[in-house]
Design an enzyme around this catalytic site. Structure first.
Site, PDB file in Angstrom:
ATOM      1  N   LYS A 112     102.298  56.364 111.603  1.00  0.00           N
ATOM      2  CA  LYS A 112     101.633  57.593 111.179  1.00  0.00           C
ATOM      3  C   LYS A 112     100.628  58.074 112.241  1.00  0.00           C
ATOM      4  O   LYS A 112     100.327  59.251 112.327  1.00  0.00           O
ATOM      5  CB  LYS A 112     100.904  57.390 109.855  1.00  0.00           C
ATOM      6  CG  LYS A 112     101.768  56.885 108.702  1.00  0.00           C
ATOM      7  CD  LYS A 112     102.830  57.875 108.294  1.00  0.00           C
ATOM      8  CE  LYS A 112     103.482  57.565 106.957  1.00  0.00           C
ATOM      9  NZ  LYS A 112     104.258  56.311 106.923  1.00  0.00           N
TER      10      LYS A 112
HETATM   11  C1  LIG Z   1     105.521  56.084 106.338  1.00  0.00           C
HETATM   12  C2  LIG Z   1     106.231  54.874 106.773  1.00  0.00           C
HETATM   13  C3  LIG Z   1     107.629  54.795 106.726  1.00  0.00           C
HETATM   14  C4  LIG Z   1     108.476  55.914 106.171  1.00  0.00           C
HETATM   15  O1  LIG Z   1     108.447  57.059 106.989  1.00  0.00           O
HETATM   16  P1  LIG Z   1     108.912  58.469 106.397  1.00  0.00           P
HETATM   17  O2  LIG Z   1     108.635  59.429 107.474  1.00  0.00           O
HETATM   18  O3  LIG Z   1     108.078  58.697 105.178  1.00  0.00           O
HETATM   19  O4  LIG Z   1     110.346  58.344 106.062  1.00  0.00           O
HETATM   20  C5  LIG Z   1     108.239  53.653 107.206  1.00  0.00           C
HETATM   21  N1  LIG Z   1     107.507  52.619 107.678  1.00  0.00           N
HETATM   22  C6  LIG Z   1     106.164  52.650 107.716  1.00  0.00           C
HETATM   23  C7  LIG Z   1     105.442  51.467 108.225  1.00  0.00           C
HETATM   24  C8  LIG Z   1     105.483  53.785 107.283  1.00  0.00           C
HETATM   25  O5  LIG Z   1     104.142  53.803 107.351  1.00  0.00           O
END
Ligand SMILES: *Cc1c(COP(=O)(O)O)cnc(C)c1O
Length: 495
Positions: A112
């Site tokens: 993120k």
């Molecule tokens: C948010 C997240 C995901 C999923 O990503 P999306 O874009 O919501 O599909 C997968 N792994 C981790 C560690 C995340 O923080």
């Protein structure tokens, strides 16, 4: 030529990139999508010689066309700096026959950070460009990682406030500790009694609450979103796929133009959608492998054409993917309808009312580049162990979901194409489940002892993000039911 953004649900007016970023969600409840996807205008050879920031500029300038070159470069420089613990920003590591694209070197050690390091800069620049005088209130639902990354990104950013709702019992202990210890004068964190979908639905309802927005406007506030529904999250995520391709070319691991596969551990469908956009903009990607955990709504959708959220919500060892309503899938559905807002709105209406919809065979034909599968918690634990024993490389449980799905795909298809696996979190963020996968006997140790053990066996340094929270005091302890979310907002803003 300028790229404008339109809503997936209606005919509301087209807006510039900066307006779409400020607003987050379109007025009609739809998501903003670019009216067309421009083609990359650099060669792969040129990309292979660029660093992360240069790549970011060359990609983002194509989609955020109302930002000047100077504005965009300033945002990029402020985002991708020493906050990342490696100058590569997103390094590639080869292990077990695949390339792991490590997207967890930012401040909160999950992918993120890739977008949330830049979103506050894109947003404050957008506010200036659009002469917004009101304070921007970032309202965010998190399955664990978005919350901390958004808090870290927006903490003490002038002209903004941020409020994060997380599922009280649906995040890892380290994820929770990261959020409730966040410092900053403009922030609020609340745990809700419910799951991520409850938090996300509650946040969407607050956005749509006309009476609340009216009172906020009078008090000098307006909402925006740091969730992956915001186009300002999606665009920066296209960058690292291009960067990964350039790196493989530079290392001589692929020929110029050679197609690769990409595997993405998926929850809200934002990360994989960015890869799909990259492909549509010309990046040589053959197949997009969508990896789900036991909440395998997407896996079923890819195999049957039916999206059905009417099922048990399972709390797994990959909590950031514990999602039954993948918001960003709406952008793909919209694209599959041939960009027909009425048809898309009907699907979303059906999802809201009945929790399901079924797409036509014609639309399913548009999914041929996707492959969907899932991994159980048991399979992930085994994969973490076997990958470590074979290669010494330790992955987190989310990345393990992708690695398992990749194994299944190879076994089914024999496709040996060069493959990039999006590695979405540091194993240190999920130390307990990683360490017990490697050695079940260590389950009685406390979390920070496990952190030190992980450092020993993986021969990696404990990330600063973990050291910081070892001793940090808890600053937020609000807990509420999902009906009380509005009251939390009102209290935070003094309405
Ligand atoms: C948010 C997240 C995901 C999923 O990503 P999306 O874009 O919501 O599909 C997968 N792994 C981790 C560690 C995340 O923080």
């Amino acid at each position: 030529m300028d790229i404008l953004y339109r809503s997936t649900r209606g005919s509301s007016r087209k807006v510039k990139a900066s307006e779409a970023i400020l607003q987050g969600l379109a007025e009609d409840g739809g998501l903003y999508v670019p009216e067309r996807l421009p083609a990359f205008d650099r060669t792969w050879e040129e990309f292979s010689r660029m660093d992360y920031r240069q790549t970011a500029f060359e990609v983002m300038k194509l989609l955020l066309t109302d930002y000047t070159e100077e504005e965009l470069k300033r945002c990029i420089d402020r985002a991708y700096d020493e906050k990342f613990d490696t100058p590569a920003i997103a390094p590639l590591k080869e292990a077990g026959g695949a390339w792991y694209l490590e997207l967890f070197h930012g401040r909160t050690i999950a992918f993120k950070d890739m977008a949330l390091s830049i979103l506050p800069h894109l947003m404050t620049t957008a506010a200036q460009k659009n002469h917004v005088k009101r304070q921007i209130v970032i309202l965010t639902a998190t399955s664990g990682d978005t919350g901390k990354a958004a808090l870290a990104g927006f903490a003490d950013v002038e002209g903004t406030r941020i409020l994060v709702f997380y599922p009280k019992n649906g995040v890892s202990p380290i994820q929770e500790k990261q959020m409730v210890t966040q410092k900053g004068k403009n922030i609020r964190v609340a745990g809700i009694y419910g799951n991520f979908d409850d938090a996300q639905t509650g946040v969407k309802a607050l956005f749509a609450d006309g009476e609340l927005t009216q009172r906020m406007a009078e008090a000098g506030f307006q909402f925006s979103s740091a969730n992956s529904i915001n186009i300002g999250r999606l665009v920066p995520q296209i960058v690292y796929y291009v960067y990964a391709y350039g790196q493989l070319l530079r290392m001589g691991r692929i020929r110029d133009g050679q197609k690769i596969n990409v595997v993405v551990p998926t929850g809200n469908f934002g990360n994989i959608l960015a890869a799909f956009y990259a492909k549509q903009m010309g990046l040589p990607i053959a197949r997009l492998l969508c990896a789900s955990n036991e909440n395998k709504v997407l896996c079923d959708f890819f195999s049957t054409g039916v999206y059905d959220r009417n099922r048990e919500f399972i709390l797994t060892t990959s909590p950031s993917m514990d999602i039954l309503i993948s918001s960003n899938l709406e952008r793909l559905i919209f694209s599959l309808t041939g960009e027909d807002p009425a048809q898309n709105a009907a699907f979303m209406d059906s999802l809201g009312r009945e929790g399901r919809y079924e797409i036509s065979d014609k639309m399913r034909a548009g999914l041929k580049d996707f492959y969907g599968n899932y991994a159980s918690q048991e399979e992930c634990a085994q994969k973490i162990g076997s990958l470590y024993r074979e290669s010494g490389y330790v992955v987190d449980p989310h990345t393990a979901v992708a690695a398992v799905v990749y194994d299944k795909y190879r076994a089914q298809t024999g496709d040996g194409a060069v493959t990039v696996i999006a590695s979405t979190a540091s194993p240190y963020k999920f130390t307990r489940s990683v360490m017990t996968s490697l050695d079940p006997s260590c389950s009685s140790e406390d979390d920070f002892t496990l952190v030190d053990q992980l450092a020993g066996i993986s021969r990696t340094a404990v990330p600063a993000a973990i050291e910081e929270i070892r001793t940090a005091p808890v600053l937020h302890d609000i807990q509420c039911g999902k009906e009380q979310m509005k009251a939390v907002v009102e209290e935070f803003l003094g309405l």
